[in-house]
Write a protein that holds these residues in place. Structure first.
Motif, PDB file in Angstrom:
ATOM      1  N   HIS A  69       9.630   7.717  13.109  1.00 36.48           N
ATOM      2  CA  HIS A  69       8.890   6.484  12.788  1.00 36.48           C
ATOM      3  C   HIS A  69       8.277   5.851  14.027  1.00 36.48           C
ATOM      4  CE1 HIS A  69       7.422   3.124  10.650  1.00 36.48           C
ATOM      5  NE2 HIS A  69       8.127   2.248  11.338  1.00 36.48           N
ATOM      6  N   HIS A  71       4.522   3.371  15.364  1.00 35.10           N
ATOM      7  CA  HIS A  71       3.205   2.769  15.137  1.00 35.10           C
ATOM      8  C   HIS A  71       2.473   2.898  16.462  1.00 35.10           C
ATOM      9  CE1 HIS A  71       4.245   0.797  11.288  1.00 35.10           C
ATOM     10  NE2 HIS A  71       5.447   0.640  11.828  1.00 35.10           N
ATOM     11  N   HIS A 236       8.187   1.187   4.393  1.00 34.48           N
ATOM     12  CA  HIS A 236       9.163   0.264   4.987  1.00 34.48           C
ATOM     13  C   HIS A 236       9.955  -0.364   3.840  1.00 34.48           C
ATOM     14  CE1 HIS A 236       6.142   0.574   8.176  1.00 34.48           C
ATOM     15  NE2 HIS A 236       7.090   0.221   9.014  1.00 34.48           N
ATOM     16  N   HIS A 273      13.655   2.469   7.768  1.00 33.72           N
ATOM     17  CA  HIS A 273      14.673   1.453   8.128  1.00 33.72           C
ATOM     18  C   HIS A 273      15.850   1.413   7.152  1.00 33.72           C
ATOM     19  CE1 HIS A 273      12.267   0.356  11.438  1.00 33.72           C
ATOM     20  NE2 HIS A 273      11.352  -0.294  10.774  1.00 33.72           N
ATOM     21  N   ASP A 324       9.984   3.899  16.882  1.00 29.92           N
ATOM     22  CA  ASP A 324       9.322   2.686  16.394  1.00 29.92           C
ATOM     23  C   ASP A 324       8.705   1.853  17.522  1.00 29.92           C
ATOM     24  OD1 ASP A 324       8.268   0.971  14.603  1.00 29.92           O
ATOM     25  OD2 ASP A 324      10.154   0.174  13.854  1.00 29.92           O
TER      26      ASP A 324
HETATM   27 ZN   LIG Z   1       7.369   0.377  11.085  1.00 26.94          ZN
END
Ligand SMILES: [Zn+2]
Length: 473
Positions: A69, A71, A236, A273, A324
């Motif tokens: 995960h 971004h 998410h 998560h 993340d």
């Molecule tokens: Zn995220």
């Protein structure tokens, strides 16, 4: 006559294969983008004539690490989100909104540089901004990393009535079918195009931001799209208390329960998560074959719960680790997971095996590959698989002697111990240098973008930054 191959990579080889073999003085033979053999080095030296030799004495060889995960557009936000709560909607999302296409490219390059340098060969990217999709995908292709890249967002606006407001109001939501149609068409085009153009290295996925932002129709339509294109949906879910409160107030169900009720939970769904997840929901994940992407540092970073990783794994849920954006170094993330779940689950029961160093390595390699539906190709060093290989330089007192190389790496290694990184047979990090990214100009660009974001985010912080921090306002 020895056979010609491209690379022979020697060292103590951690295979992460079904038997979890570790070969002392082992080697990995690579031809083109594939592993052709994994065996004792003495054996492979006779059998093959390599174009190039990598690794060697006091080197540890392991499968490319897999980040479940991230971004990539948020890499420069890290200083501004630190210890300023709540930060996702105040800091991370406004940061993305302030970034143009060039900024997204700079941020992606910055993050990928960190990831490759630390031996991460595959990243699961979750893009939230339409304009950022193309620059990030292009950066993935240019830099040589492997990527499961999800695009898309949501079609629902919802509002959580706080405890105080509930004297007069209720939580509400409204859906936008036009937006859904438009976004599904974009996703269909995305899946089709990148399945063809990703060179097997960029695999397209779909992103659903979460239950507060996605209609039931969207969950079902994206599930169908994923099935049609043999892809998956990243979502998410069960991340924070507000999200749980909203789902309970709107549906009388928790988020995972709700997605399960409507029939959208399946083995193509990657639950990101899942921190505040009940035992009942863990059973739903296990029954549906849904995997979890667990970014342990985020449990701390947004002060939410410690994900019940030990219970999830015991129930048969596949859990992969994620960086993340906060720490783009899976060696550190493995260590945080090992310590966090030892404390949360092992210490109260005096159970040193609650989550072992091998479990942590499994979650950053083969189980991460399973979570991304890519384990046929990556996640372990085995003949026939893609040649995603990492060489760690253990010529130092932290990593030598290493009687249990897996435990040694999880407990003591850092990203900069990585010497060589190979993705699909291509050497992308050589002698500690990322070959596909020019880091000098990138650092200048990163400072420029950091300052630009500071101007937007500095005043948004509840806690002002320390005196002397350069934020142009
Ligand atoms: Zn995220």
């Amino acid at each position: 006559m020895p056979e010609r191959i491209d690379l022979l990579i020697e060292g103590n080889v951690i295979t992460m294969d079904g038997d979890r073999r570790v070969l002392t003085d082992g080697a990995v033979a690579v031809r083109g983008d594939r592993i052709v053999a994994v065996d004792d080095a003495s054996e492979l030296r006779v059998r093959y004539e390599p174009e190039r030799r990598l690794g060697g004495r006091r080197r540890i060889v392991l499968p490319g690490l897999i980040d479940c995960h991230n971004h990539l557009a948020q890499a420069l936000v890290r200083e501004y989100a630190l210890e300023d709560y709540p930060n996702i909607y105040r800091v991370y999302i406004p940061a993305e909104m302030a970034m143009d296409e060039t900024d997204a490219e700079v941020s992606a390059k910055f993050a990928i540089s960190q990831l490759l340098r630390a031996g991460v060969t595959t990243v699961a990217e979750t893009t939230c901004t339409r304009e950022h999709e193309e620059p990030i995908a292009q950066t993935v292709m240019e830099t040589g990393i492997r990527c499961a890249m999800a695009r898309g967002l949501g079609d629902r606006t919802s509002r959580l009535a706080s405890n105080y407001e509930q004297i007069d109001e209720r939580s509400t939501y409204s859906d936008d079918p036009g937006l859904l149609r438009e976004d599904l068409a974009a996703s269909a085009e995305w899946l089709e195009r990148w399945s063809a153009e990703g060179e097997g290295r960029l695999r397209p996925w779909i992103h659903n931001l979460g239950v507060p932002s996605c209609s039931d129709d969207r969950f079902l339509a994206t599930q169908e799209l994923a099935r049609k294109h043999d892809s998956g949906v990243m979502c998410h879910i069960n991340r924070d208390r507000e999200e749980i409160e909203l789902a309970l107030s709107l549906f009388g169900e928790r988020p995972i329960e709700h997605v399960n009720t409507i029939g959208a939970l399946d083995d193509r769904f990657l639950a990101i998560h899942a921190m505040l997840t009940t035992d009942r929901e863990i059973n739903m994940l296990a029954e549906a074959g849904t995997a979890v992407a667990h970014a342990p540092i985020v449990c701390t970073d947004i002060v939410s719960a410690v994900t019940k990783v030990v219970s999830m794994r015991a129930a048969g849920v596949t859990v992969g680790l994620g960086c993340d954006t906060v720490i783009n170094d899976l060696f550190k993330v493995m260590r945080i997971a090992f310590v966090m779940h030892g404390q949360a689950s092992g210490i109260p029961l005096y159970d040193p095996t609650a989550l072992t160093t091998e479990d942590a390595m499994t979650m950053a390699t083969i189980d991460a590959a399973r979570a991304l539906r890519w384990d046929d190709d990556i996640g372990s060093l085995e003949p026939g698989k893609a040649a995603d290989v990492v060489v760690v330089d253990a010529e130092n007192t932290r990593l030598t002697p290493a009687y249990q190389p897996v435990g040694t790496l999880v407990r003591y290694a850092v990203g900069t111990d990585v010497e060589s990184v190979i993705v699909a047979g291509r050497v992308v990090v050589d002698d500690g240098e990322v070959l596909t990214i020019d880091e000098g100009p990138l650092l200048d660009e990163a400072v420029r973008l950091g300052d630009k974001l500071g101007a937007v985010l500095g005043p948004r912080r509840y806690r002002p930054l320390a005196e002397g921090t350069t934020v142009v306002q």
